[in-house]
Design an enzyme around this catalytic site. Sequence first.
Site, PDB file in Angstrom:
ATOM      1  N   ASN A 124       0.847   0.373   6.163  1.00  0.00           N
ATOM      2  CA  ASN A 124       1.324  -0.453   5.047  1.00  0.00           C
ATOM      3  C   ASN A 124       2.051  -1.632   5.682  1.00  0.00           C
ATOM      4  O   ASN A 124       3.023  -1.457   6.405  1.00  0.00           O
ATOM      5  CB  ASN A 124       2.270   0.320   4.132  1.00  0.00           C
ATOM      6  CG  ASN A 124       2.864  -0.590   3.043  1.00  0.00           C
ATOM      7  OD1 ASN A 124       2.250  -1.591   2.670  1.00  0.00           O
ATOM      8  ND2 ASN A 124       4.055  -0.275   2.582  1.00  0.00           N
ATOM      9  N   GLY A 125       1.549  -2.835   5.419  1.00  0.00           N
ATOM     10  CA  GLY A 125       2.189  -4.036   5.990  1.00  0.00           C
ATOM     11  C   GLY A 125       1.128  -5.021   6.450  1.00  0.00           C
ATOM     12  O   GLY A 125      -0.038  -4.903   6.112  1.00  0.00           O
ATOM     13  N   HIS A 148       3.929 -33.264 -25.993  1.00  0.00           N
ATOM     14  CA  HIS A 148       3.755 -34.115 -24.806  1.00  0.00           C
ATOM     15  C   HIS A 148       2.467 -33.784 -24.058  1.00  0.00           C
ATOM     16  O   HIS A 148       2.323 -34.103 -22.882  1.00  0.00           O
ATOM     17  CB  HIS A 148       4.970 -33.964 -23.886  1.00  0.00           C
ATOM     18  CG  HIS A 148       6.243 -34.397 -24.539  1.00  0.00           C
ATOM     19  ND1 HIS A 148       6.573 -35.710 -24.734  1.00  0.00           N
ATOM     20  CD2 HIS A 148       7.216 -33.669 -25.136  1.00  0.00           C
ATOM     21  CE1 HIS A 148       7.722 -35.790 -25.386  1.00  0.00           C
ATOM     22  NE2 HIS A 148       8.146 -34.571 -25.641  1.00  0.00           N
ATOM     23  N   CYS A 198       0.865  -1.179   0.000  1.00  0.00           N
ATOM     24  CA  CYS A 198       0.000   0.000   0.000  1.00  0.00           C
ATOM     25  C   CYS A 198       0.903   1.231   0.000  1.00  0.00           C
ATOM     26  O   CYS A 198       2.115   1.129   0.112  1.00  0.00           O
ATOM     27  CB  CYS A 198      -0.856   0.022   1.262  1.00  0.00           C
ATOM     28  SG  CYS A 198      -1.870  -1.424   1.460  1.00  0.00           S
ATOM     29  N   LYS A 242       2.520  -2.793  -7.481  1.00  0.00           N
ATOM     30  CA  LYS A 242       3.866  -2.681  -8.048  1.00  0.00           C
ATOM     31  C   LYS A 242       4.866  -3.559  -7.315  1.00  0.00           C
ATOM     32  O   LYS A 242       5.756  -4.132  -7.924  1.00  0.00           O
ATOM     33  CB  LYS A 242       4.344  -1.232  -7.993  1.00  0.00           C
ATOM     34  CG  LYS A 242       5.712  -1.004  -8.626  1.00  0.00           C
ATOM     35  CD  LYS A 242       5.748  -1.451 -10.064  1.00  0.00           C
ATOM     36  CE  LYS A 242       7.121  -1.348 -10.687  1.00  0.00           C
ATOM     37  NZ  LYS A 242       7.180  -2.016 -12.007  1.00  0.00           N
ATOM     38  N   GLU A 267      -0.851  -9.956 -17.547  1.00  0.00           N
ATOM     39  CA  GLU A 267      -1.009  -9.103 -16.357  1.00  0.00           C
ATOM     40  C   GLU A 267      -1.644  -7.750 -16.701  1.00  0.00           C
ATOM     41  O   GLU A 267      -2.289  -7.145 -15.848  1.00  0.00           O
ATOM     42  CB  GLU A 267       0.304  -8.911 -15.616  1.00  0.00           C
ATOM     43  CG  GLU A 267       1.340  -8.057 -16.301  1.00  0.00           C
ATOM     44  CD  GLU A 267       2.564  -7.838 -15.401  1.00  0.00           C
ATOM     45  OE1 GLU A 267       2.413  -7.647 -14.188  1.00  0.00           O
ATOM     46  OE2 GLU A 267       3.681  -7.879 -15.928  1.00  0.00           O
ATOM     47  N   ARG A 275       1.339   1.761  -5.940  1.00  0.00           N
ATOM     48  CA  ARG A 275       1.618   0.780  -4.870  1.00  0.00           C
ATOM     49  C   ARG A 275       0.366  -0.006  -4.489  1.00  0.00           C
ATOM     50  O   ARG A 275       0.444  -1.011  -3.789  1.00  0.00           O
ATOM     51  CB  ARG A 275       2.171   1.496  -3.636  1.00  0.00           C
ATOM     52  CG  ARG A 275       3.479   2.246  -3.856  1.00  0.00           C
ATOM     53  CD  ARG A 275       3.890   2.999  -2.620  1.00  0.00           C
ATOM     54  NE  ARG A 275       4.183   2.101  -1.529  1.00  0.00           N
ATOM     55  CZ  ARG A 275       5.379   1.567  -1.294  1.00  0.00           C
ATOM     56  NH1 ARG A 275       6.382   1.840  -2.100  1.00  0.00           N
ATOM     57  NH2 ARG A 275       5.595   0.748  -0.287  1.00  0.00           N
ATOM     58  N   TRP A 317      -3.784  -1.811  -1.412  1.00  0.00           N
ATOM     59  CA  TRP A 317      -3.833  -3.077  -2.145  1.00  0.00           C
ATOM     60  C   TRP A 317      -4.282  -4.083  -1.098  1.00  0.00           C
ATOM     61  O   TRP A 317      -3.557  -4.351  -0.132  1.00  0.00           O
ATOM     62  CB  TRP A 317      -2.464  -3.450  -2.725  1.00  0.00           C
ATOM     63  CG  TRP A 317      -2.489  -4.735  -3.484  1.00  0.00           C
ATOM     64  CD1 TRP A 317      -3.121  -4.977  -4.673  1.00  0.00           C
ATOM     65  CD2 TRP A 317      -1.897  -5.977  -3.106  1.00  0.00           C
ATOM     66  NE1 TRP A 317      -2.938  -6.275  -5.058  1.00  0.00           N
ATOM     67  CE2 TRP A 317      -2.194  -6.912  -4.117  1.00  0.00           C
ATOM     68  CE3 TRP A 317      -1.140  -6.381  -2.031  1.00  0.00           C
ATOM     69  CZ2 TRP A 317      -1.753  -8.240  -4.077  1.00  0.00           C
ATOM     70  CZ3 TRP A 317      -0.690  -7.686  -1.971  1.00  0.00           C
ATOM     71  CH2 TRP A 317      -1.008  -8.606  -2.990  1.00  0.00           C
ATOM     72  N   GLU A 351       8.232 -14.543 -20.309  1.00  0.00           N
ATOM     73  CA  GLU A 351       8.131 -13.113 -19.950  1.00  0.00           C
ATOM     74  C   GLU A 351       7.046 -12.447 -20.801  1.00  0.00           C
ATOM     75  O   GLU A 351       6.232 -11.678 -20.303  1.00  0.00           O
ATOM     76  CB  GLU A 351       9.482 -12.439 -20.128  1.00  0.00           C
ATOM     77  CG  GLU A 351       9.505 -10.941 -19.913  1.00  0.00           C
ATOM     78  CD  GLU A 351       8.925 -10.477 -18.582  1.00  0.00           C
ATOM     79  OE1 GLU A 351       8.757 -11.299 -17.658  1.00  0.00           O
ATOM     80  OE2 GLU A 351       8.587  -9.293 -18.479  1.00  0.00           O
ATOM     81  N   LYS A 389       3.700 -10.587 -19.289  1.00  0.00           N
ATOM     82  CA  LYS A 389       3.395  -9.183 -19.624  1.00  0.00           C
ATOM     83  C   LYS A 389       1.976  -9.054 -20.157  1.00  0.00           C
ATOM     84  O   LYS A 389       1.199  -8.219 -19.735  1.00  0.00           O
ATOM     85  CB  LYS A 389       4.392  -8.670 -20.687  1.00  0.00           C
ATOM     86  CG  LYS A 389       5.726  -8.246 -20.189  1.00  0.00           C
ATOM     87  CD  LYS A 389       5.737  -6.910 -19.511  1.00  0.00           C
ATOM     88  CE  LYS A 389       5.919  -6.947 -18.025  1.00  0.00           C
ATOM     89  NZ  LYS A 389       6.656  -7.927 -17.348  1.00  0.00           N
TER      90      LYS A 389
END
Length: 596
Positions: A100-101, A494, A2, A591, A478, A27, A74, A471, A475
């Site tokens: 935040n935490g 397979h 956050c 982030k 997301e 954030r 978040w 990657e 990208k």
Amino acid sequence: MCGITAYVGDDMAVPRVLASLKKLEYRGYDSSGIAFFENEKLNVVKSVGTIDRLEERICPREKQSHIAIGHTRWATHGKANEANAHPHLSQNKSVCVIHNGIIENYLSFKSKLTNINFYSQTDTEVFANMLDVCLNQDFSTQNVLKNLNELTKQIKGSYAFAILLSSCKNKIYFAKQKSPLILGIGKNFSMLCSDESALCEKTEKVIYLQDGDYGFIDKSQAQIFHSGKETKRKQFAFNFSANCVSKCGCEFFMEKEIKEGTQSVLATLENLQSINTRRLEREMKNSKKIFVVGCGTALHAGEVFKSVLEKECGLDVILDYASEFRYKKPNIGKDSLCIFISQSGETADTLASASFAKKKGAKCLAITNVQTSRITKICPYVLKTQAGVEVAVASTKAFMAQLAALYYLVLLFAKIYNKKITFSLKNILNLCKNGNNDENFEQIAKIAQLIKDEKSLFFVGRGLDYFMAKEGALKLKEVSYIHCEAFAGGELKHGSLSLIDENTFVVCLLTQKELINKMHANIIEMQSRGAKVILISPFCELKDKVFMFVEIRQAKSSLMPFVVSRPLQELAFLCAKEKGLNPDMPRNLAKSVTVE
Ligand code: AGP
């Protein structure tokens, strides 16, 4: 993760805090809130969604207060709704907290607060009530500091708190453990923020609080305490422009940051050449085992590093997700070099892995983009990337900078072991300096238009192209919410080949010359089941044999990740934009993931 921010000073606090929250929005952005004084009364306004919605709710009441705290969330505990949004008030509205935490043992505290009717599911509301009960209506500075110290010592987990008391209109209390919190100091004001980018332009000095610090700010000073005693922390000059993030005329940060990818590589390599790596090289030479640990895109950079180092120098690398690493009880000791890759340097799983490895006696090296991040406090060796502040949740320029730092590490290993490898630093610099990086933009835009409504998409590659396919898949998924999966070309038959039909789009990467025939066979396999293959390659011999062909520059095989990254990043960005999504702030993400 956050974002928290607080202001006390001569200016109007609410506009300051709102502007700061907008810079912290990356954030976490599922809800936000602000507390300030209105007609002498402590007021809390919250909103689900972006900061703009919070701002609409506050105007025109913002001219009310010289002190305010703000939070952008978040969600960790409880849904992303208004009740769970911060700030949180204690039941009798004396104590107001943003956080935040994660307070891991909050339920044991909550069970003791039997007479409190909680309105939210958050750990933060529990803390606000715990502190209120401990203060027992004595809101003197001495009593607040004493109880803040005693109470936070009982917390298991992480926190960065900013606390307002309804009885005190000139002080903001704070406490910090594991979550980032910095102090900004200017003429007649002080701020608290989760990171430098949210400090205001008038900030003159910045203090990086340490774990265990607590205290208060008022408009003219900051008093910091540690274990019951007042302490002094080093003040650093603050350079607003260096921390100021702007979109530089782009509509989204992601677009701007993709364009900055090449510069990030050059700046990172230039910086690395200027530092003394003798001590690190000695540790590298004395290490019998090499571990690479990270999350998400950071680990994809690690996979490229593992592949290149193993191929070029014949050194084995053990690679793992940070969230898995320490649970496998890896055989780590003094003979181990552990490399932790993290753009933010705050990713909880990566931090926990670094602490675990350090306790085992390993030599720990951090590759990070944030010099003041927690990972630099854990790892004695740091290779700092120079991507600048990366705001968009999807890592693009930071990924390029991570590649640069990791290829630089390969060059150091080659020097140490006297290996003749297929590329040089000059090759990388020339690759980045020459060639127009916008060469494929129009064509990628057409592909984005074509695939934007797909439900799922395949990315296929072999060797280095497989890691880059991973990657590319991350990208795209997301930021565009299209399910994407990466496959090693040789693995398709397979099992996964059964998913292919005439509606399936497959993005194939083919940059490794020695794998042309094998990859061509995989393309034929998929096309014979109806797949529409979009081939990204410097080799034109297959151009007329696929559904769409994107020609990219040819470089040494081992350096092709630098070339193929950009079209993959652009594809993700343009697809999200085509879908009317905000590529900078994809749903459900943040982030940096500061919770395990
Ligand atoms: C990157 O596009 C993602 N947003 C995510 O996977 C990210 O790379 C991961 O969370 C690791 O973050 P870090 O590099 O800050 O540790």
